[in-house]
Design an enzyme around this catalytic site. Structure first.
Site, PDB file in Angstrom:
ATOM      1  N   ASP A 206      10.874  -2.823   1.993  1.00 57.68           N
ATOM      2  CA  ASP A 206      12.091  -2.931   1.196  1.00 57.68           C
ATOM      3  C   ASP A 206      12.743  -4.299   1.414  1.00 57.68           C
ATOM      4  O   ASP A 206      12.848  -4.764   2.553  1.00 57.68           O
ATOM      5  CB  ASP A 206      13.039  -1.812   1.655  1.00 57.68           C
ATOM      6  CG  ASP A 206      14.259  -1.676   0.772  1.00 57.68           C
ATOM      7  OD1 ASP A 206      14.097  -1.452  -0.435  1.00 57.68           O
ATOM      8  OD2 ASP A 206      15.386  -1.794   1.292  1.00 57.68           O
ATOM      9  N   GLU A 257      -4.276  -3.867  13.219  1.00 58.39           N
ATOM     10  CA  GLU A 257      -4.842  -3.038  14.294  1.00 58.39           C
ATOM     11  C   GLU A 257      -5.308  -1.694  13.745  1.00 58.39           C
ATOM     12  O   GLU A 257      -5.979  -0.939  14.431  1.00 58.39           O
ATOM     13  CB  GLU A 257      -3.781  -2.766  15.378  1.00 58.39           C
ATOM     14  CG  GLU A 257      -3.325  -4.011  16.107  1.00 58.39           C
ATOM     15  CD  GLU A 257      -2.049  -3.741  16.922  1.00 58.39           C
ATOM     16  OE1 GLU A 257      -1.706  -2.558  17.153  1.00 58.39           O
ATOM     17  OE2 GLU A 257      -1.402  -4.723  17.304  1.00 58.39           O
TER      18      GLU A 257
HETATM   19  C1  GLC Z   1      15.619  -1.963  -2.586  1.00 57.59           C
HETATM   20  C2  GLC Z   1      15.419  -0.525  -2.986  1.00 57.59           C
HETATM   21  C3  GLC Z   1      16.705  -0.033  -3.552  1.00 57.59           C
HETATM   22  C4  GLC Z   1      17.762  -0.113  -2.476  1.00 57.59           C
HETATM   23  C5  GLC Z   1      17.870  -1.524  -1.916  1.00 57.59           C
HETATM   24  C6  GLC Z   1      18.633  -1.538  -0.630  1.00 57.59           C
HETATM   25  O1  GLC Z   1      15.896  -2.778  -3.661  1.00 57.59           O
HETATM   26  O2  GLC Z   1      14.344  -0.413  -3.855  1.00 57.59           O
HETATM   27  O3  GLC Z   1      16.596   1.263  -4.049  1.00 57.59           O
HETATM   28  O4  GLC Z   1      19.000   0.253  -3.002  1.00 57.59           O
HETATM   29  O5  GLC Z   1      16.614  -2.054  -1.618  1.00 57.59           O
HETATM   30  O6  GLC Z   1      17.895  -0.964   0.403  1.00 57.59           O
END
Ligand code: GLC
Length: 541
Positions: A206, A257
C-alpha cells in the site's frame, strides 16, 4: 535470486482482488469475512484466475476500511481468526490459487500500540521517533509544521497539545511511520516473515510511493488540492522520493527467501519513466498500471497508454500489470459511460445522472476487458467486474463510510460506491451476500447482474470472463510478442506472438474484420462486422 527478468508464475498471472468486507459474509453479521471467502474459492477458481489479493484483514478500527492497522500480526475478529487465515491459504493452495495479502507500511492506526506509546511519551522519546512528530510553527507551536495536506482533504498534521504535531498523509487516525528509523524496518521484515511463514504467496504494498519524506519537512511549493489526485512528481517532498527504493529492496530480499513469492506495488507516480524504477531487478515483480486505468475510452488514448506501458516496462526488462478497477476508483462500466473529460469522482456527488450512458459503459467495459486480456503481462481484476457491476453511484450520504466524504468537506462522495457487497443471487437477503443484511446497501439493479443469474448463461458477462481467461491461457501462454496492426481510424489492432489479432472498434461504424477464426468477442458480431465499442480476438496464425 529472482529478478524481474526471470520468468515466474506472476509474469502473465491473472489475480482477482477480493475486498473481503464486501465479498461473502459467512457468519451473518453483515460484513464479509474469511469463512465467507473460503466458501467461494471454487467460484474464484471457476473464473480461471491464478490467485487472489485480499485487502487488509488485520485488527483495525476500520476508519479507512482496514488501511488503518492496529495489529499487523492478527486478523480482525470481524473478519475471522488466524486459524481461518491458515485454512484459507491451505484451501486456496489445494485448488491451485495463490494468495496475496495487503501490507500497509506507510502508516499504522492511531490505535496501534506504538502510537499509543508515542502519545504517552515525551517529546524526543524513542516512542515518538517511530512516527513523524514535529514542532509546530508560531510562538507556541500552534500552527502545523508545514503546508502539506492529507490525501483525504484537510491538513496532514494533527496537534498533540504539547507543541508537537504528527504527520498523517491520510486520515488523522493513520499516523505515518518514520522509515528512517531502523526499528520500523525490522518490524516490517518480521511482519512479512510472519505472513509468508503462515502461507501467503506475496504482498500488495500500500502507498509504496509514500514511505520517504523530505527530512526537513519543508513546505510544498504551490501545493494544491491533493485529494486522491495529482500524486507524484519528481522532487516531491513525500511522494516517489529516491529513498523509497532502498526500503523496497529490503523487502524484496526478505521475499527472495521464500521461493515463488511476489510483490506488487501500489505506486501513484507521475509517469511510466518513474514507475519503471519500481520494477527494476531487486525491487517489485509487478506495479499496477494506473495510467492505463485512468485512460479514456478512445482509440488514440488507449494506444498511447499501452505503448507507453510496454516501452516503460521493457526499459527494465519487465512487463506491465494491467488493471481497470479496484477499491479506490469508480468502477469502469460507469467511468466509460461518462462523457470524456468528466471527473468520475466529482460526478458521483452531484453530477448530471442523465449524462451517464450506462449501456455504452457496459459494452465498453466488456471490450476493455477483452482488449486488456490480450496484452502482454499480468492483470488484476476487481471483484464484481466479471458481473459487469457498475458503480453504486446513488448511495445516500447517511450510509457513506469512506473518510474521504467528511475530510473533503463533503465535496467528494468517496469510494463506497465501488465497495458495495457482492450480489451472489438475484433473490434472498442481501442478494446472497449473507444471512443478515449488508454493511452497505446494494442497488436493486445488482439483482439482474447477480452471479447465479449469469452462471452458465451464454453471452453473460460472467461467461465472457471465463471464456477469455481460458483462451488467454491456451493461445497466449506466457509470450510477450506484440505488434500493432493498423485497422483504420478510431480502431485499435495488435497481434500477439504472430498468432492472435485483437481488434477493438472505438468508431461509430461497424468494422470489417480480417480473415481468420473469431475466437471470442465482447459482444456478438454483426454478420462478420465488429460493432461499435466491441473487441474481438481472431486466430491468424
Ligand atoms: C491506498 C489504498 C486506499 C487507502 C490508502 C491509505 O491508496 O488502496 O484504499 O485508503 O492507501 O492506506
Amino acid at each position: 535470486m529472482h529478478s524481474a527478468r526471470e520468468s515466474g508464475w506472476w509474469r502473465s498471472a491473472v489475480i482477482y482482488q477480493v475486498y473481503l468486507r464486501s465479498f461473502a459474509d459467512g457468519n451473518g453479521d453483515g460484513t464479509g469475512d474469511i469463512v465467507g471467502l473460503r466458501s467461494r474459492l471454487a467460484y474464484i477458481r471457476s473464473l480461471g484466475v491464478d490467485g487472489v489479493w485480499i485487502n487488509p484483514w488485520y485488527v483495525s478500527p476500520l476508519n479507512d476500511g482496514g488501511y488503518d492497522v492496529a495489529d499487523y500480526r492478527n486478523i480482525d475478529p470481524l473478519f475471522g481468526t488466524l486459524e481461518d487465515a491458515r485454512a484459507l491459504f491451505a484451501e486456496a493452495h489445494a485448488i491451485g490459487l495463490r494468495v496475496l495479502i495487503d501490507i500497509v507500511p506507510n502508516h499504522t492506526s492511531s490505535e496501534h500500540e506504538w502510537f499509543q506509546a508515542a502519545l504517552a511519551s515525551p517529546k524526543g522519546s524513542s516512542d515518538r521517533a517511530r512516527y513523524h512528530f514535529v514542532e509546530g510553527r508560531g510562538a507556541d507551536g500552534e500552527d502545523p509544521p508545514n503546508n502539506w495536506s492529507s490525501v483525504f482533504g484537510g491538513p496532514a498534521w494533527t496537534s498533540v497539545g504539547d507543541g508537537q504535531w504528527y504527520l498523517h498523509l491520510f486520515d488523522s487516525t493513520q499516523p505515518d511511520l518514520n522509515w528512517t528509523n531502523p526499528e520500523v524496518r525490522e518490524e516490517f521484515d518480521s511482519v512479512l516473515r510472519f505472513w509468508l511463514d503462515l502461507g501467503a504467496d506475496g504482498i500488495r504494498v500500500d502507498v509504496a510511493h509514500g514511505l520517504a519524506k523530505e527530512p526537513r519537512y519543508a513546505d510544498m511549493p504551490g501545493e494544491g488540492d491533493s485529494v486522491l489526485g495529482g500524486w507524484g512528481r519528481d522532487g516531491h517532498p513525500h511522494w516517489d522520493r529516491e529513498d523509497v527504493h532502498e526500503i523496497v529492496r529490503g523487502w524484496r530480499s526478505v521475499l527472495d527467501e521464500y521461493e515463488g513469492t511476489v510483490m506488487v506495488a501500489e505506486a501513484w507516480v507521475e509517469n511510466w519513466e518513474r514507475l519503471a524504477r519500481y520494477l527494476r531487478p531487486g525491487e517489485f515483480h509487478q506495479v499496477f498500471d494506473f495510467q492505463f486505468l485512468e485512460t479514456d475510452w478512445a482509440a488514440k488514448s488507449m494506444r498511447d497508454a499501452i505503448e507507453v506501458s510496454l516501452e516503460g516496462a521493457a526499459s527494465v526488462d519487465a512487463l506491465p500489470t494491467w488493471v481497470l478497477s479496484n477499491h479506490d476508483v469508480v468502477r469502469h462500466p460507469t467511468r466509460y459511460g461518462l462523457e470524456t473529460g468528466t471527473d468520475p469522482r466529482a460526478w458521483l456527488l452531484d453530477g448530471d445522472r442523465a449524462a451517464l450512458d450506462a449501456e455504452a459503459g457496459h459494452r465498453r467495459a466488456r471490450a476493455a476487458f477483452v482488449m486488456m486480456s490480450a496484452l502482454p503481462g499480468s492483470m488484476y481484476l476487481y471483484q464484481g467486474e466479471e458481473l459487469g457491476l457498475p458503480e453504486a453511484h446513488d448511495l445516500d450520504a447517511s450510509v457513506l463510510d469512506d473518510p474521504v466524504f467528511e475530510r473533503s468537506g463533503r465535496t467528494l462522495k468517496g469510494r463506497d460506491g465501488c465497495r458495495v457487497p457482492f450480489p451472489w443471487s438475484a433473490f434472498g437477503d442481501s442478494m446472497g451476500f449473507g444471512d443478515n443484511g449488508a454493511w452497505l446497501p446494494q442497488p436493486e439493479s445488482y439483482r439482474d447482474l447477480a452471479a447465479d443469474v449469469q452462471d452458465g448463461v451464454e453471452g453473460s458477462s460472467l461467461e465472457l470472463y471465463r471464456r477469455v481467461l481460458a483462451l488467454r491461457k491456451q493461445v497466449l501462454a506466457d509470450g510477450a510478442g506484440f505488434e500493432w496492426h493498423d485497422l483504420g481510424v478510431d480502431t485499435l489492432g495488435f497481434v500477439r506472438d504472430g498468432a492472435v489479432l485483437c481488434a477493438v472498434n472505438f468508431s461509430d461504424q461497424p468494422l470489417p474484420l480480417p480473415g481468420g477464426d473469431v475466437l471470442v468477442s465482447s459482444d456478438p458480431l454483426d454478420g462478420g462486422l465488429l460493432p461499435q465499442d466491441t473487441a474481438a480476438w481472431i486466430a491468424i496464425g
